[in-house]
Scaffold this active site. Sequence first.
Site, PDB file in Angstrom:
ATOM      1  N   TYR A  60      -0.050   6.753   4.205  1.00 41.42           N
ATOM      2  CA  TYR A  60      -0.922   7.020   3.041  1.00 41.42           C
ATOM      3  C   TYR A  60      -1.205   8.526   2.977  1.00 41.42           C
ATOM      4  O   TYR A  60      -1.082   9.137   1.913  1.00 41.42           O
ATOM      5  CB  TYR A  60      -2.236   6.228   3.124  1.00 41.42           C
ATOM      6  CG  TYR A  60      -3.139   6.537   1.934  1.00 41.42           C
ATOM      7  CD1 TYR A  60      -2.760   6.168   0.649  1.00 41.42           C
ATOM      8  CD2 TYR A  60      -4.337   7.233   2.097  1.00 41.42           C
ATOM      9  CE1 TYR A  60      -3.564   6.479  -0.453  1.00 41.42           C
ATOM     10  CE2 TYR A  60      -5.145   7.539   0.997  1.00 41.42           C
ATOM     11  CZ  TYR A  60      -4.751   7.164  -0.277  1.00 41.42           C
ATOM     12  OH  TYR A  60      -5.521   7.480  -1.367  1.00 41.42           O
TER      13      TYR A  60
ATOM     14  N   GLY B 273     -11.376   0.856 -11.102  1.00 42.95           N
ATOM     15  CA  GLY B 273     -11.742   2.054 -10.359  1.00 42.95           C
ATOM     16  C   GLY B 273     -11.755   3.348 -11.157  1.00 42.95           C
ATOM     17  O   GLY B 273     -12.289   3.415 -12.273  1.00 42.95           O
TER      18      GLY B 273
ATOM     19  N   ARG C 198      -1.761  -5.211 -14.564  1.00 40.31           N
ATOM     20  CA  ARG C 198      -2.513  -6.414 -14.953  1.00 40.31           C
ATOM     21  C   ARG C 198      -2.811  -6.374 -16.457  1.00 40.31           C
ATOM     22  O   ARG C 198      -3.789  -5.740 -16.884  1.00 40.31           O
ATOM     23  CB  ARG C 198      -3.796  -6.509 -14.119  1.00 40.31           C
ATOM     24  CG  ARG C 198      -3.532  -6.913 -12.673  1.00 40.31           C
ATOM     25  CD  ARG C 198      -4.753  -6.828 -11.806  1.00 40.31           C
ATOM     26  NE  ARG C 198      -5.150  -5.456 -11.516  1.00 40.31           N
ATOM     27  CZ  ARG C 198      -6.257  -5.125 -10.848  1.00 40.31           C
ATOM     28  NH1 ARG C 198      -7.072  -6.057 -10.433  1.00 40.31           N
ATOM     29  NH2 ARG C 198      -6.539  -3.860 -10.620  1.00 40.31           N
TER      30      ARG C 198
HETATM   31  P1  NDP Z   1      -8.252   0.864  -7.498  1.00 42.65           P
HETATM   32  O1  NDP Z   1      -7.532  -0.081  -6.586  1.00 42.65           O
HETATM   33  O2  NDP Z   1      -9.570   0.460  -8.027  1.00 42.65           O
HETATM   34  O3  NDP Z   1      -7.294   1.238  -8.728  1.00 42.65           O
HETATM   35  C1  NDP Z   1      -5.931   1.511  -8.551  1.00 42.65           C
HETATM   36  C2  NDP Z   1      -5.235   1.465  -9.897  1.00 42.65           C
HETATM   37  O4  NDP Z   1      -3.853   1.782  -9.686  1.00 42.65           O
HETATM   38  C3  NDP Z   1      -5.317   0.106 -10.558  1.00 42.65           C
HETATM   39  O5  NDP Z   1      -5.577   0.269 -11.925  1.00 42.65           O
HETATM   40  C4  NDP Z   1      -3.912  -0.460 -10.352  1.00 42.65           C
HETATM   41  O6  NDP Z   1      -3.563  -1.272 -11.463  1.00 42.65           O
HETATM   42  C5  NDP Z   1      -3.050   0.808 -10.342  1.00 42.65           C
HETATM   43  N1  NDP Z   1      -1.800   0.608  -9.628  1.00 42.65           N
HETATM   44  C6  NDP Z   1      -1.638   0.411  -8.290  1.00 42.65           C
HETATM   45  N2  NDP Z   1      -0.334   0.212  -8.012  1.00 42.65           N
HETATM   46  C7  NDP Z   1       0.331   0.287  -9.201  1.00 42.65           C
HETATM   47  C8  NDP Z   1       1.689   0.153  -9.573  1.00 42.65           C
HETATM   48  N3  NDP Z   1       2.654  -0.084  -8.667  1.00 42.65           N
HETATM   49  N4  NDP Z   1       2.030   0.284 -10.869  1.00 42.65           N
HETATM   50  C9  NDP Z   1       1.078   0.526 -11.797  1.00 42.65           C
HETATM   51  N5  NDP Z   1      -0.235   0.675 -11.510  1.00 42.65           N
HETATM   52  C10 NDP Z   1      -0.598   0.542 -10.224  1.00 42.65           C
HETATM   53  O7  NDP Z   1      -8.353   2.220  -6.678  1.00 42.65           O
HETATM   54  P2  NDP Z   1      -8.936   3.672  -7.064  1.00 42.65           P
HETATM   55  O8  NDP Z   1      -9.425   3.707  -8.438  1.00 42.65           O
HETATM   56  O9  NDP Z   1      -9.828   4.059  -5.980  1.00 42.65           O
HETATM   57  O10 NDP Z   1      -7.602   4.526  -6.910  1.00 42.65           O
HETATM   58  C11 NDP Z   1      -7.109   5.385  -7.913  1.00 42.65           C
HETATM   59  C12 NDP Z   1      -6.415   6.564  -7.257  1.00 42.65           C
HETATM   60  O11 NDP Z   1      -7.377   7.317  -6.525  1.00 42.65           O
HETATM   61  C13 NDP Z   1      -5.316   6.209  -6.265  1.00 42.65           C
HETATM   62  O12 NDP Z   1      -4.248   7.113  -6.442  1.00 42.65           O
HETATM   63  C14 NDP Z   1      -5.974   6.421  -4.913  1.00 42.65           C
HETATM   64  O13 NDP Z   1      -5.041   6.734  -3.909  1.00 42.65           O
HETATM   65  C15 NDP Z   1      -6.872   7.596  -5.239  1.00 42.65           C
HETATM   66  N6  NDP Z   1      -7.995   7.819  -4.344  1.00 42.65           N
HETATM   67  C16 NDP Z   1      -8.929   6.831  -4.142  1.00 42.65           C
HETATM   68  C17 NDP Z   1      -9.997   7.070  -3.297  1.00 42.65           C
HETATM   69  C18 NDP Z   1     -11.007   6.034  -2.974  1.00 42.65           C
HETATM   70  O14 NDP Z   1     -11.745   6.191  -1.962  1.00 42.65           O
HETATM   71  N7  NDP Z   1     -11.161   4.982  -3.769  1.00 42.65           N
HETATM   72  C19 NDP Z   1     -10.162   8.383  -2.651  1.00 42.65           C
HETATM   73  C20 NDP Z   1      -9.119   9.321  -2.925  1.00 42.65           C
HETATM   74  C21 NDP Z   1      -8.097   9.041  -3.756  1.00 42.65           C
HETATM   75  P3  NDP Z   1      -2.845  -2.696 -11.398  1.00 42.65           P
HETATM   76  O15 NDP Z   1      -3.265  -3.366 -10.129  1.00 42.65           O
HETATM   77  O16 NDP Z   1      -3.284  -3.382 -12.648  1.00 42.65           O
HETATM   78  O17 NDP Z   1      -1.401  -2.347 -11.433  1.00 42.65           O
HETATM   79  C1  8X3 Z   2      -8.767   7.488  -0.087  1.00 45.92           C
HETATM   80  C2  8X3 Z   2      -9.760   8.100   0.813  1.00 45.92           C
HETATM   81  O1  8X3 Z   2     -10.334   8.612   3.239  1.00 45.92           O
HETATM   82  O2  8X3 Z   2      -9.657   6.346   2.717  1.00 45.92           O
HETATM   83  O3  8X3 Z   2      -7.781   8.391  -0.457  1.00 45.92           O
HETATM   84  O4  8X3 Z   2      -8.052   8.106   2.760  1.00 45.92           O
HETATM   85  S1  8X3 Z   2      -9.406   7.769   2.451  1.00 45.92           S
END
Ligand code: NDP
Ligand code: 8X3
Length: 253
Positions: free
Chosen positions: A153, A13, A35
């Site tokens: 969340y 992501g 991972r």
């Molecule tokens: P993804 O699920 O694609 O990526 C999340 C990343 O966080 C992965 O690389 C995962 O790595 C890592 N991660 C999760 N939990 C842990 C942990 N306990 N320890 C270490 N690493 C962790 O999601 P996004 O790229 O979308 O999310 C990235 C950020 O953006 C988050 O903070 C999310 O809340 C935020 N966000 C996302 C939005 C969306 O719509 N997608 C919107 C707004 C905010 P691994 O599994 O290898 O540990």
């Molecule tokens: C992720 C976006 O709208 O699903 O932070 O909360 S939403």
Amino acid sequence: MKKTVLITGATSGIGKACAEKFASEGFDLIITGRREEKLEELKATLQTKNNVRLYTLCFDVQNKAEVFKSFNNIPEEWKQIDILINNAGLALGRDNFEDASMEDWDTMMQTNVNGLLYVSKAILPYLIQNQKSHIINIGSVAGKEVYENGNVYCASKFAVDAISKSMRIDLLKHGIKVTVIHPGAVETEFSIVRFKGDVNKANAAYTGYKPLDAEDIANTIFFAVSLPDHVCINDLTITCTQQANAIYFHKDA
Ligand code: NDP
Ligand code: 8X3
């Protein structure tokens, strides 16, 4: 001299897109996640494509001891960190308050809030030493408005917003910039994780409109860190054009 960026949650992501963007711009990278095979795969790809160095750290941000051990043990040449992107995070479930799982609540708070605090605290000495460093925290539109069934969340992302404001004040004397980016819907593994592998529910989250790509956020972060030394974007909310805020979308008919 090359700059170094540390990205948490770089295995997919937004974090992965940031790694690709910063590597393509010539930054050295420290990439983290749980991972290991994904970290090693990304390291190999980016080293082949770009003339940059990568260092991988595999740990769970929820584990305070692991976080501190990882950063205490990094080689001396990797302690010059210019940019920290606190991106690792997740949502688990989208359930009404009375139905939601308390384990999910714990994991979200421990990852999105405690994890961000642990990583920041662990590398703060390096950032302070560096003077002109920059912390980017990934919040969310969910940290701006609460939506139905978003409960914990949303609370975790409101906390990221508050922590970012507080960091900006407390770290002012060290010349450290603090920027919080609040994305709206971005199509990543986020919804697969949130809905615990239910692909239909995950796909439905992005149906009827064109969501943001992870690259949109990576490009925005790169813009924020590319500004002159005297300019700091404090807070930036970014949504796709068909989304107004955490609640309102204009979906295709
Ligand atoms: P993804 O699920 O694609 O990526 C999340 C990343 O966080 C992965 O690389 C995962 O790595 C890592 N991660 C999760 N939990 C842990 C942990 N306990 N320890 C270490 N690493 C962790 O999601 P996004 O790229 O979308 O999310 C990235 C950020 O953006 C988050 O903070 C999310 O809340 C935020 N966000 C996302 C939005 C969306 O719509 N997608 C919107 C707004 C905010 P691994 O599994 O290898 O540990
Ligand atoms: C992720 C976006 O709208 O699903 O932070 O909360 S939403």
